[in-house]
Structures are given as C-alpha cells and as structure tokens.
Design a protein around this motif. Structure first.
Motif, PDB file in Angstrom:
ATOM      1  N   LEU A   1     157.169  89.777  54.283  1.00 22.56           N
ATOM      2  CA  LEU A   1     156.137  88.886  54.807  1.00 22.56           C
ATOM      3  C   LEU A   1     154.826  89.642  55.006  1.00 22.56           C
ATOM      4  N   PRO A   2     153.721  89.174  54.381  1.00 27.94           N
ATOM      5  CA  PRO A   2     152.448  89.891  54.503  1.00 27.94           C
ATOM      6  C   PRO A   2     151.655  89.451  55.730  1.00 27.94           C
ATOM      7  N   ILE A   3     150.730  90.284  56.182  1.00 27.34           N
ATOM      8  CA  ILE A   3     149.786  89.905  57.226  1.00 27.34           C
ATOM      9  C   ILE A   3     148.851  88.841  56.664  1.00 27.34           C
ATOM     10  N   SER A   4     148.552  87.831  57.461  1.00 24.25           N
ATOM     11  CA  SER A   4     147.647  86.771  57.016  1.00 24.25           C
ATOM     12  C   SER A   4     146.949  86.155  58.222  1.00 24.25           C
ATOM     13  N   ARG A   5     146.001  85.265  57.936  1.00 25.08           N
ATOM     14  CA  ARG A   5     145.325  84.509  58.993  1.00 25.08           C
ATOM     15  C   ARG A   5     145.951  83.129  59.104  1.00 25.08           C
ATOM     16  N   THR A   6     145.823  82.522  60.272  1.00 25.44           N
ATOM     17  CA  THR A   6     146.353  81.178  60.445  1.00 25.44           C
ATOM     18  C   THR A   6     145.509  80.178  59.670  1.00 25.44           C
ATOM     19  N   ASN A   7     146.183  79.194  59.087  1.00 28.31           N
ATOM     20  CA  ASN A   7     145.457  78.085  58.463  1.00 28.31           C
ATOM     21  C   ASN A   7     145.245  76.991  59.512  1.00 28.31           C
ATOM     22  N   ARG A   8     144.625  75.900  59.116  1.00 23.34           N
ATOM     23  CA  ARG A   8     144.286  74.842  60.077  1.00 23.34           C
ATOM     24  C   ARG A   8     145.536  74.275  60.752  1.00 23.34           C
ATOM     25  N   LYS A   9     146.589  74.049  59.966  1.00 25.55           N
ATOM     26  CA  LYS A   9     147.818  73.497  60.525  1.00 25.55           C
ATOM     27  C   LYS A   9     148.434  74.443  61.543  1.00 25.55           C
ATOM     28  N   GLU A  10     148.442  75.733  61.237  1.00 26.52           N
ATOM     29  CA  GLU A  10     149.008  76.731  62.141  1.00 26.52           C
ATOM     30  C   GLU A  10     148.182  76.868  63.415  1.00 26.52           C
ATOM     31  N   LYS A  11     146.859  76.753  63.285  1.00 21.53           N
ATOM     32  CA  LYS A  11     145.996  76.783  64.482  1.00 21.53           C
ATOM     33  C   LYS A  11     146.316  75.612  65.403  1.00 21.53           C
ATOM     34  N   LEU A  12     146.439  74.424  64.816  1.00 19.93           N
ATOM     35  CA  LEU A  12     146.743  73.236  65.618  1.00 19.93           C
ATOM     36  C   LEU A  12     148.125  73.352  66.261  1.00 19.93           C
ATOM     37  N   THR A  13     149.072  73.922  65.522  1.00 16.99           N
ATOM     38  CA  THR A  13     150.414  74.134  66.076  1.00 16.99           C
ATOM     39  C   THR A  13     150.346  75.100  67.254  1.00 16.99           C
ATOM     40  N   GLY A  14     149.545  76.153  67.114  1.00 17.21           N
ATOM     41  CA  GLY A  14     149.386  77.127  68.189  1.00 17.21           C
ATOM     42  C   GLY A  14     148.763  76.507  69.430  1.00 17.21           C
ATOM     43  N   ILE A  15     147.748  75.684  69.237  1.00 15.23           N
ATOM     44  CA  ILE A  15     147.094  75.009  70.369  1.00 15.23           C
ATOM     45  C   ILE A  15     148.083  74.084  71.069  1.00 15.23           C
ATOM     46  N   ALA A  16     148.850  73.328  70.266  1.00 14.22           N
ATOM     47  CA  ALA A  16     149.843  72.418  70.843  1.00 14.22           C
ATOM     48  C   ALA A  16     150.901  73.194  71.614  1.00 14.22           C
ATOM     49  N   MET A  17     151.340  74.314  71.043  1.00 17.84           N
ATOM     50  CA  MET A  17     152.346  75.147  71.708  1.00 17.84           C
ATOM     51  C   MET A  17     151.829  75.674  73.045  1.00 17.84           C
ATOM     52  N   PHE A  18     150.560  76.069  73.071  1.00 15.72           N
ATOM     53  CA  PHE A  18     149.943  76.572  74.298  1.00 15.72           C
ATOM     54  C   PHE A  18     150.011  75.524  75.410  1.00 15.72           C
ATOM     55  N   PHE A  19     149.573  74.295  75.107  1.00 20.05           N
ATOM     56  CA  PHE A  19     149.533  73.255  76.139  1.00 20.05           C
ATOM     57  C   PHE A  19     150.922  72.751  76.512  1.00 20.05           C
ATOM     58  N   VAL A  20     151.812  72.636  75.538  1.00 17.24           N
ATOM     59  CA  VAL A  20     153.177  72.201  75.839  1.00 17.24           C
ATOM     60  C   VAL A  20     153.869  73.217  76.745  1.00 17.24           C
ATOM     61  N   THR A  21     153.646  74.504  76.472  1.00 14.23           N
ATOM     62  CA  THR A  21     154.227  75.561  77.293  1.00 14.23           C
ATOM     63  C   THR A  21     153.768  75.444  78.743  1.00 14.23           C
ATOM     64  N   ILE A  22     152.476  75.236  78.939  1.00  8.87           N
ATOM     65  CA  ILE A  22     151.927  75.102  80.290  1.00  8.87           C
ATOM     66  C   ILE A  22     152.569  73.928  81.023  1.00  8.87           C
ATOM     67  N   VAL A  23     152.664  72.788  80.341  1.00  9.41           N
ATOM     68  CA  VAL A  23     153.235  71.587  80.960  1.00  9.41           C
ATOM     69  C   VAL A  23     154.708  71.801  81.296  1.00  9.41           C
ATOM     70  N   VAL A  24     155.465  72.383  80.369  1.00  8.67           N
ATOM     71  CA  VAL A  24     156.905  72.574  80.571  1.00  8.67           C
ATOM     72  C   VAL A  24     157.177  73.529  81.718  1.00  8.67           C
ATOM     73  N   ILE A  25     156.475  74.671  81.758  1.00 14.28           N
ATOM     74  CA  ILE A  25     156.728  75.646  82.827  1.00 14.28           C
ATOM     75  C   ILE A  25     156.304  75.090  84.183  1.00 14.28           C
ATOM     76  N   PHE A  26     155.187  74.374  84.211  1.00 16.06           N
ATOM     77  CA  PHE A  26     154.754  73.732  85.461  1.00 16.06           C
ATOM     78  C   PHE A  26     155.828  72.745  85.937  1.00 16.06           C
ATOM     79  N   ALA A  27     156.383  71.974  84.990  1.00 16.08           N
ATOM     80  CA  ALA A  27     157.419  70.998  85.335  1.00 16.08           C
ATOM     81  C   ALA A  27     158.671  71.688  85.861  1.00 16.08           C
ATOM     82  N   ILE A  28     159.014  72.850  85.289  1.00 14.74           N
ATOM     83  CA  ILE A  28     160.196  73.587  85.743  1.00 14.74           C
ATOM     84  C   ILE A  28     159.994  74.103  87.168  1.00 14.74           C
TER      85      ILE A  28
END
Length: 203
Positions: free
Chosen positions: A92-119
């Motif tokens: 696997l080579p080093i690469s930059r995130t594409n648009r889909k991966e950026k959006l996935t990362g942003i979604a993961m960030f906010f979902v993580t915050i909500v889930v941990i707060f809920a826990i």
C-alpha cells in the motif's frame, strides 16, 4: 520536576508504574515505525494500546479507554492493509485523501464525538471539563487511525493536533509520564509528516 513526574506516583503500585513504562516505550516505538513505514508499527502499537485499555479502565477514563480499544482493532486492520499486495505486487503506497475519504473522515469525527458522549451519559460517568477535550481528541484520533491504516498523509496532521492538545490534559491529571510521551508523539508526528510528504512528492 520531581512533583510533576514522580510525586503523583508515590502511592501507585509498582506493577502499574512498570506497565505505564512498557506503554511509554512501545507507544514511542510504534510512532517511530509508522514514520518509517515499517510494519512493526502495528505489533508494537497493539502492545501499547491493549495495556493502555487496562490502565484507563482502572483510572475510569471511559473516553480514552474506548479510543484505545478502537486503536487495537484498527491496528489489526491496518496490519492487514499494509501487508496486502496491490495489482502490481506492491505494498500500500502513501497517498492523499480524495473527496470521499475526506467526507468519511469528517463523518467519523462527528459520529465518534456523539457516540462517546452518549456512552458517558449512559454509564452515568461524570463529564468533567477536561473530558470534553478527551471527547474532541478522540474524534481526531479515531479518524487519524483510519487514515493511517489507509496510509493517507492527513493522518499525521490529525495526530499532531490531537497529541498537542493531549499534553496539557495529562499534565493536569498529574500523569507526567504520559504527558511526556505525548510531547514526544507530537515531535515524531511532525517529523513523520515531513518524511511522508517527501516520499509522496517523489511519487
């Protein structure tokens, strides 16, 4: 300096201190190997994260504990991804995130915050002011670990920000060894970003 690094450990069992020392060493080794794109990032990281899960469970830091459970799972996933051969029999080579991966990362960030707060709420664990920072950097680290498994250079940007914030949190809690570890993590992450960027620019 004595009070910061040692006084808070005077009533701590020696085996706990020894465990923290192992986490300290293997955590730094893991970041060092990640910087070098060495597959040993994952076995060393697993040792550090599994032991950290126990230490944080013992200290009742729910948010930090959960993120280290995730680290352990993602270390197995990343280990698999880094050793998977591509169509040209390349790793696997080093690469930059594409648009889909950026959006996935942003979604993961906010979902993580909500889930941990809920826990926190579901378990009745009091949320202290510093725990809000725990939750925030958990979102950063969850996303960073995902990007690292995919060898996306943006993982280092998130590690740098999160590690920098983590230093005063652990210092405030009197965990001098962990605070020092995150200082080293920050420096290594900056160095790793520079090295990965250099490699990426050659591709």
């Amino acid at each position: 300096m004595y009070d910061f690094f040692l006084a808070s450990y005077k009533n701590t069992p020696s085996w706990v201190i020894a465990t923290e020392a192992v986490v300290f060493i293997f955590g730094i080794l893991s970041v060092w190997y990640a910087r070098k794109e060495n597959i040993l990032v994952y076995p060393t990281g697993l040792i550090a994260t599994i032991l950290t899960v126990y230490l944080l469970f013992r200290a009742d830091y729910v948010g930090d504990m959960l993120i280290n459970v995730y680290y352990s799972v993602m270390s197995v996933f990343g280990w698999y991804k880094w050793t998977t051969k591509g169509p040209n029999d390349d790793n696997l080579p080093i690469s930059r995130t594409n648009r889909k991966e950026k959006l996935t990362g942003i979604a993961m960030f906010f979902v993580t915050i909500v889930v941990i707060f809920a826990i926190y709420k579901a378990t009745g664990t009091p949320i202290m002011p510093e725990n809000y920072l725990d939750i925030f950097i958990s979102g950063l680290f969850f996303t960073a670990m995902w990007f690292m498994a995919l060898k996306k250079i943006e993982n280092w940007t998130l590690w740098i920000i999160g590690d920098f914030i983590a230093v005063p949190i652990y210092a405030y809690r009197g965990l001098g060894i962990l605070a020092l570890q995150y200082v080293i993590f920050t420096v290594l992450a900056i160095m790793a970003y520079a090295e990965w960027r250099k490699t990426l620019n050659k591709i």
